[in-house]
Design an enzyme around this catalytic site. Structure first.
Site, PDB file in Angstrom:
ATOM      1  N   ASN A  50      16.246  48.386  82.536  1.00  0.00           N
ATOM      2  CA  ASN A  50      17.461  48.234  81.740  1.00  0.00           C
ATOM      3  C   ASN A  50      17.098  47.777  80.332  1.00  0.00           C
ATOM      4  OD1 ASN A  50      16.748  45.781  83.047  1.00  0.00           O
ATOM      5  ND2 ASN A  50      18.808  44.960  82.857  1.00  0.00           N
ATOM      6  N   GLU A  63      18.262  52.815  86.057  1.00  0.00           N
ATOM      7  CA  GLU A  63      18.288  54.092  86.787  1.00  0.00           C
ATOM      8  C   GLU A  63      18.441  55.261  85.818  1.00  0.00           C
ATOM      9  OE1 GLU A  63      19.965  51.364  87.353  1.00  0.00           O
ATOM     10  OE2 GLU A  63      20.633  51.170  89.431  1.00  0.00           O
TER      11      GLU A  63
HETATM   12  N1  THU Z   1      21.991  47.174  85.544  1.00  0.00           N
HETATM   13  C1  THU Z   1      21.103  48.167  85.808  1.00  0.00           C
HETATM   14  O1  THU Z   1      20.085  48.316  85.131  1.00  0.00           O
HETATM   15  N2  THU Z   1      21.362  48.983  86.854  1.00  0.00           N
HETATM   16  C2  THU Z   1      22.490  48.909  87.624  1.00  0.00           C
HETATM   17  O2  THU Z   1      22.725  49.790  88.419  1.00  0.00           O
HETATM   18  C3  THU Z   1      23.372  47.752  87.514  1.00  0.00           C
HETATM   19  C4  THU Z   1      23.213  46.940  86.278  1.00  0.00           C
HETATM   20  C5  THU Z   1      21.723  46.291  84.393  1.00  0.00           C
HETATM   21  C6  THU Z   1      22.677  46.481  83.253  1.00  0.00           C
HETATM   22  C7  THU Z   1      22.568  45.149  82.568  1.00  0.00           C
HETATM   23  O3  THU Z   1      21.466  45.193  81.686  1.00  0.00           O
HETATM   24  C8  THU Z   1      22.259  44.174  83.682  1.00  0.00           C
HETATM   25  O4  THU Z   1      21.829  44.958  84.784  1.00  0.00           O
HETATM   26  C9  THU Z   1      23.425  43.321  84.107  1.00  0.00           C
HETATM   27  O5  THU Z   1      24.543  44.095  84.348  1.00  0.00           O
END
Ligand code: THU
Length: 152
Positions: A50, A63
């Site tokens: 992320n 993802e």
């Molecule tokens: N996040 C992801 O990377 N994947 C997900 O499927 C759910 C949420 C990240 C987005 C943000 O940077 C952090 O997790 C908190 O929401």
């Protein structure tokens, strides 16, 4: 819907790649690092983490970064996906993006990693089990059935 499993050998490389990718997470706002890895039909793995932004809505999930990496390298068919986080559950938007490049057989490994102990709990399901009644581009007439599908 999901079941607990031991780490299967064939996919341990995928899990290791997602665990490594989580370390690259840029998440100064949520402090919730996520790693992802996708295994494509070529046998190659592409990873993502992320990446957050001071303008919060511009943040992107691990993802989607992994899927975009695979597609940018010309790999569009996902055999398996792995997500690693404190509580690894792909968000709704990511489920739809994963579905675009998945089949009914595309595995989804969810790795809950406790940062304090390093303990991992792995759950195996499939992308489509996690997205019942998915928006379907073929049923919607937006794409022809797979064998007839053009490359673009
Ligand atoms: N996040 C992801 O990377 N994947 C997900 O499927 C759910 C949420 C990240 C987005 C943000 O940077 C952090 O997790 C908190 O929401």
């Amino acid at each position: 819907m999901t079941r607990k499993i031991k780490m299967p050998r064939a996919f341990s490389r995928l899990v290791a790649a997602a665990v490594a990718a989580q370390k690259s997470s840029y998440c100064p706002y949520s402090r919730f690092p996520v790693g992802a890895a996708v295994l494509t039909d070529s046998g190659r793995i592409y990873t993502g983490c992320n990446v957050e932004n001071a303008s919060y809505g511009l943040s992107i999930c691990a993802e989607r970064v992994a899927v975009c990496n695979a597609v940018a390298r010309g790999r569009r068919a996902l055999r398996a996906v792995c997500v690693v986080a404190g509580a690894a559950r792909p968000c709704g938007a990511c489920r739809q993006v994963l579905a675009e490049f998945s089949t009914k057989d595309t595995w989804l490994y969810l790795v809950d990693l406790d940062p304090a102990t390093g303990r991992r709990t792995i759950t195996r399901t499939t992308v489509f089990r996690m997205l019942p009644a998915a928006f379907d581009p073929v049923a919607s007439g937006l794409l022809p059935p797979r064998p007839a599908r053009r490359s673009r």
